[in-house]
Motif scaffolding. Structure first.
Motif, PDB file in Angstrom:
ATOM      1  N   ASP A 252       0.807  -1.215   0.000  1.00  0.00           N
ATOM      2  CA  ASP A 252       0.000   0.000   0.000  1.00  0.00           C
ATOM      3  C   ASP A 252       0.846   1.275   0.000  1.00  0.00           C
ATOM      4  N   ALA A 253       2.149   1.150  -0.195  1.00  0.00           N
ATOM      5  CA  ALA A 253       3.034   2.315  -0.101  1.00  0.00           C
ATOM      6  C   ALA A 253       2.688   3.391  -1.123  1.00  0.00           C
ATOM      7  N   GLN A 254       2.310   2.992  -2.331  1.00  0.00           N
ATOM      8  CA  GLN A 254       2.056   3.960  -3.400  1.00  0.00           C
ATOM      9  C   GLN A 254       0.935   4.931  -3.029  1.00  0.00           C
ATOM     10  N   GLN A 255      -0.161   4.421  -2.469  1.00  0.00           N
ATOM     11  CA  GLN A 255      -1.276   5.319  -2.146  1.00  0.00           C
ATOM     12  C   GLN A 255      -0.913   6.259  -0.998  1.00  0.00           C
ATOM     13  N   GLU A 256      -0.048   5.793  -0.082  1.00  0.00           N
ATOM     14  CA  GLU A 256       0.376   6.673   1.007  1.00  0.00           C
ATOM     15  C   GLU A 256       1.356   7.735   0.491  1.00  0.00           C
ATOM     16  N   ILE A 257       2.197   7.363  -0.479  1.00  0.00           N
ATOM     17  CA  ILE A 257       3.079   8.350  -1.115  1.00  0.00           C
ATOM     18  C   ILE A 257       2.243   9.455  -1.755  1.00  0.00           C
ATOM     19  N   GLU A 258       1.173   9.081  -2.436  1.00  0.00           N
ATOM     20  CA  GLU A 258       0.304  10.067  -3.085  1.00  0.00           C
ATOM     21  C   GLU A 258      -0.286  11.036  -2.070  1.00  0.00           C
ATOM     22  N   LYS A 259      -0.664  10.528  -0.904  1.00  0.00           N
ATOM     23  CA  LYS A 259      -1.241  11.399   0.127  1.00  0.00           C
ATOM     24  C   LYS A 259      -0.194  12.365   0.689  1.00  0.00           C
ATOM     25  N   LEU A 310       1.744   0.145   5.978  1.00  0.00           N
ATOM     26  CA  LEU A 310       2.031   1.576   6.097  1.00  0.00           C
ATOM     27  C   LEU A 310       0.725   2.355   6.129  1.00  0.00           C
ATOM     28  N   ASP A 311       0.532   3.181   7.153  1.00  0.00           N
ATOM     29  CA  ASP A 311      -0.700   3.964   7.248  1.00  0.00           C
ATOM     30  C   ASP A 311      -0.439   5.291   7.937  1.00  0.00           C
ATOM     31  N   ALA A 312      -1.524   6.022   8.187  1.00  0.00           N
ATOM     32  CA  ALA A 312      -1.413   7.348   8.791  1.00  0.00           C
ATOM     33  C   ALA A 312      -0.756   7.302  10.167  1.00  0.00           C
ATOM     34  N   GLN A 313      -0.964   6.194  10.887  1.00  0.00           N
ATOM     35  CA  GLN A 313      -0.384   6.049  12.216  1.00  0.00           C
ATOM     36  C   GLN A 313       1.144   6.132  12.148  1.00  0.00           C
ATOM     37  N   ASP A 314       1.724   5.549  11.110  1.00  0.00           N
ATOM     38  CA  ASP A 314       3.183   5.512  10.969  1.00  0.00           C
ATOM     39  C   ASP A 314       3.747   6.799  10.380  1.00  0.00           C
ATOM     40  N   ARG A 345     -11.726  16.272   3.596  1.00  0.00           N
ATOM     41  CA  ARG A 345     -11.299  15.501   2.418  1.00  0.00           C
ATOM     42  C   ARG A 345     -11.498  14.007   2.635  1.00  0.00           C
ATOM     43  N   PRO A 346     -12.214  13.328   1.734  1.00  0.00           N
ATOM     44  CA  PRO A 346     -12.414  11.873   1.858  1.00  0.00           C
ATOM     45  C   PRO A 346     -11.078  11.125   1.798  1.00  0.00           C
ATOM     46  N   GLY A 347     -10.931  10.125   2.651  1.00  0.00           N
ATOM     47  CA  GLY A 347      -9.722   9.303   2.649  1.00  0.00           C
ATOM     48  C   GLY A 347      -8.604   9.821   3.521  1.00  0.00           C
ATOM     49  N   TYR A 348      -8.792  10.998   4.139  1.00  0.00           N
ATOM     50  CA  TYR A 348      -7.737  11.601   4.959  1.00  0.00           C
ATOM     51  C   TYR A 348      -8.134  11.712   6.428  1.00  0.00           C
ATOM     52  N   TYR A 352      -6.010  13.421   9.530  1.00  0.00           N
ATOM     53  CA  TYR A 352      -6.544  14.567  10.277  1.00  0.00           C
ATOM     54  C   TYR A 352      -6.520  14.278  11.775  1.00  0.00           C
ATOM     55  N   LYS A 353      -6.999  13.116  12.161  1.00  0.00           N
ATOM     56  CA  LYS A 353      -7.091  12.767  13.578  1.00  0.00           C
ATOM     57  C   LYS A 353      -5.712  12.640  14.232  1.00  0.00           C
ATOM     58  N   ILE A 354      -4.812  11.874  13.602  1.00  0.00           N
ATOM     59  CA  ILE A 354      -3.531  11.577  14.242  1.00  0.00           C
ATOM     60  C   ILE A 354      -2.599  12.782  14.209  1.00  0.00           C
TER      61      ILE A 354
END
Length: 359
Positions: A252-259, A310-314, A345-348, A352-354
């Protein structure tokens, strides 16, 4: 050398350099390992005649790299200019690796750099025992490059004091380094040249004298033109670094890079990507290099303290650390961005929270 944390470019990419050299039939300037065309292929990527893939080291405007290589084939020095994080040192290293097979003749310029670190030093034990002689000299990277007819790299040239910078004028104009203590000089062999780097934000710190400026051809390395190009650069470098650091690369690294790139580009540009919301900009420049550092930091956190995904937490704490350089001004900028943009924004939602929790 398997236990070396980071090997020189000419060691890491030795197979590619050897493949290019074996197929290189182009004319070479004296003391060059590859022809100018092959050097450009080494940096921008391509395929040799026998099918060996050459990985791109720099993703960007081909004309800029051609201009840089063409400059080094003349007697004029090259200055790579740009904001921090635009791969100036990276390009400098690979130019040296491709042209002369040695990228390690480097002088790191700082406020404390003096003439002895540019020209030569002395072995004082030998000097006291036998007096001034060539044997008592301690050669600098510049001295060695002149003797061998290779390239010398000067990193962050404008960080060095103006009086020390000007010691380069004789070297660049006369291609010789005087040794007044011996009534002698070092004369540069063919192939010698200098690659210097400097960043735009240092303008005025120790600005180059007019005489020194004239002896450099300036190539400005810009930030990536578009989002897709920046994502491609980051994905490539993060994959290389994850392999070097033995950190698994999640699917899932690619979608997190995009964010991460979206957040960086919006704050850097002062508006959302759709142009509908104007934003305040932080004090840092949020370069591509910083986005790479954020991703690698997130990979490490996911590997050692998470489940490997890989996610927002990391990533959130690394993103906040990259944005908030000034604890007052940048914090206010990020808080406003979170409330006016990411909250809606959807998906974020996780970001936003963390990020609010980290702030």
């Amino acid at each position: 050398m398997n236990d070396i944390l980071r090997q020189p470019a000419e060691v890491i990419y030795q197979a590619e350099l050897d493949a290019l050299k074996a197929q290189d039939i182009g004319e070479k300037p004296e003391n060059w390992a590859l022809s100018p065309q092959a050097v450009v292929t080494y940096i921008l990527g391509g395929t040799t005649k026998d099918g060996v893939e050459i990985s791109p080291k720099y993703i960007g405007n081909r004309r800029l790299i051609e201009t840089a290589v063409a400059t080094l084939a003349t007697d004029r020095a090259l200055l790579l200019l740009g904001v921090p994080g635009t791969a100036k040192s990276w390009v400098s290293e690979h130019l040296a690796a491709g042209i002369c097979g040695n990228s390690t003749q480097v002088i790191q310029c700082t406020a404390g750099t003096d003439e002895n670190q540019i020209r030569y030093g002395w072995n004082y034990a030998q000097l006291l025992a036998n007096g001034p002689s060539r044997d008592a000299l301690v050669p600098t990277p510049l001295y060695r490059a002149m003797e061998a007819g290779t390239l010398c790299r000067l990193e962050e040239l404008t960080r060095m004091g103006s009086d020390v910078q000007d010691t380069l004028i004789t070297v660049l104009s006369e291609k010789m380094l005087p040794i007044p203590e011996l009534n002698d000089a070092v004369y540069a062999k063919k192939g010698f040249n200098i690659i210097a780097t400097a960043n735009n934000r240092d303008k005025g710190v120790n600005e180059l004298s007019a005489a020194l400026k004239r002896r450099f051809n300036v190539v400005v390395l810009p930030l990536p033109d578009d989002m897709e190009q920046e994502i491609a650069i980051i994905a490539k470098r993060v994959e290389e670094m994850s392999e070097s650091l033995a950190l698994p690369m999640p699917k899932d690294a690619q979608q997190e890079i995009e964010k991460v790139v979206t957040i960086f580009r919006e704050l850097r540009g002062g508006e959302t990507l759709d142009g509908k919301v104007t934003l305040k900009t932080p004090t840092g420049n949020l370069s591509t290099a910083e986005a790479i550092a954020v991703m690698v930091g997130g990979l490490s956190q996911a590997n050692w303290f998470g489940d490997g995904a890989l996610d927002a937490q990391d990533l959130s704490s690394n993103i906040v650390g990259a944005i908030v350089k000034d604890p007052v001004q940048d914090k206010a900028v990020l808080e406003e961005y979170l409330e006016t943009v990411l909250k809606k924004r959807p998906g974020y939602a996780d970001y936003y929270k963390i990020m609010n929790e980290v702030l």
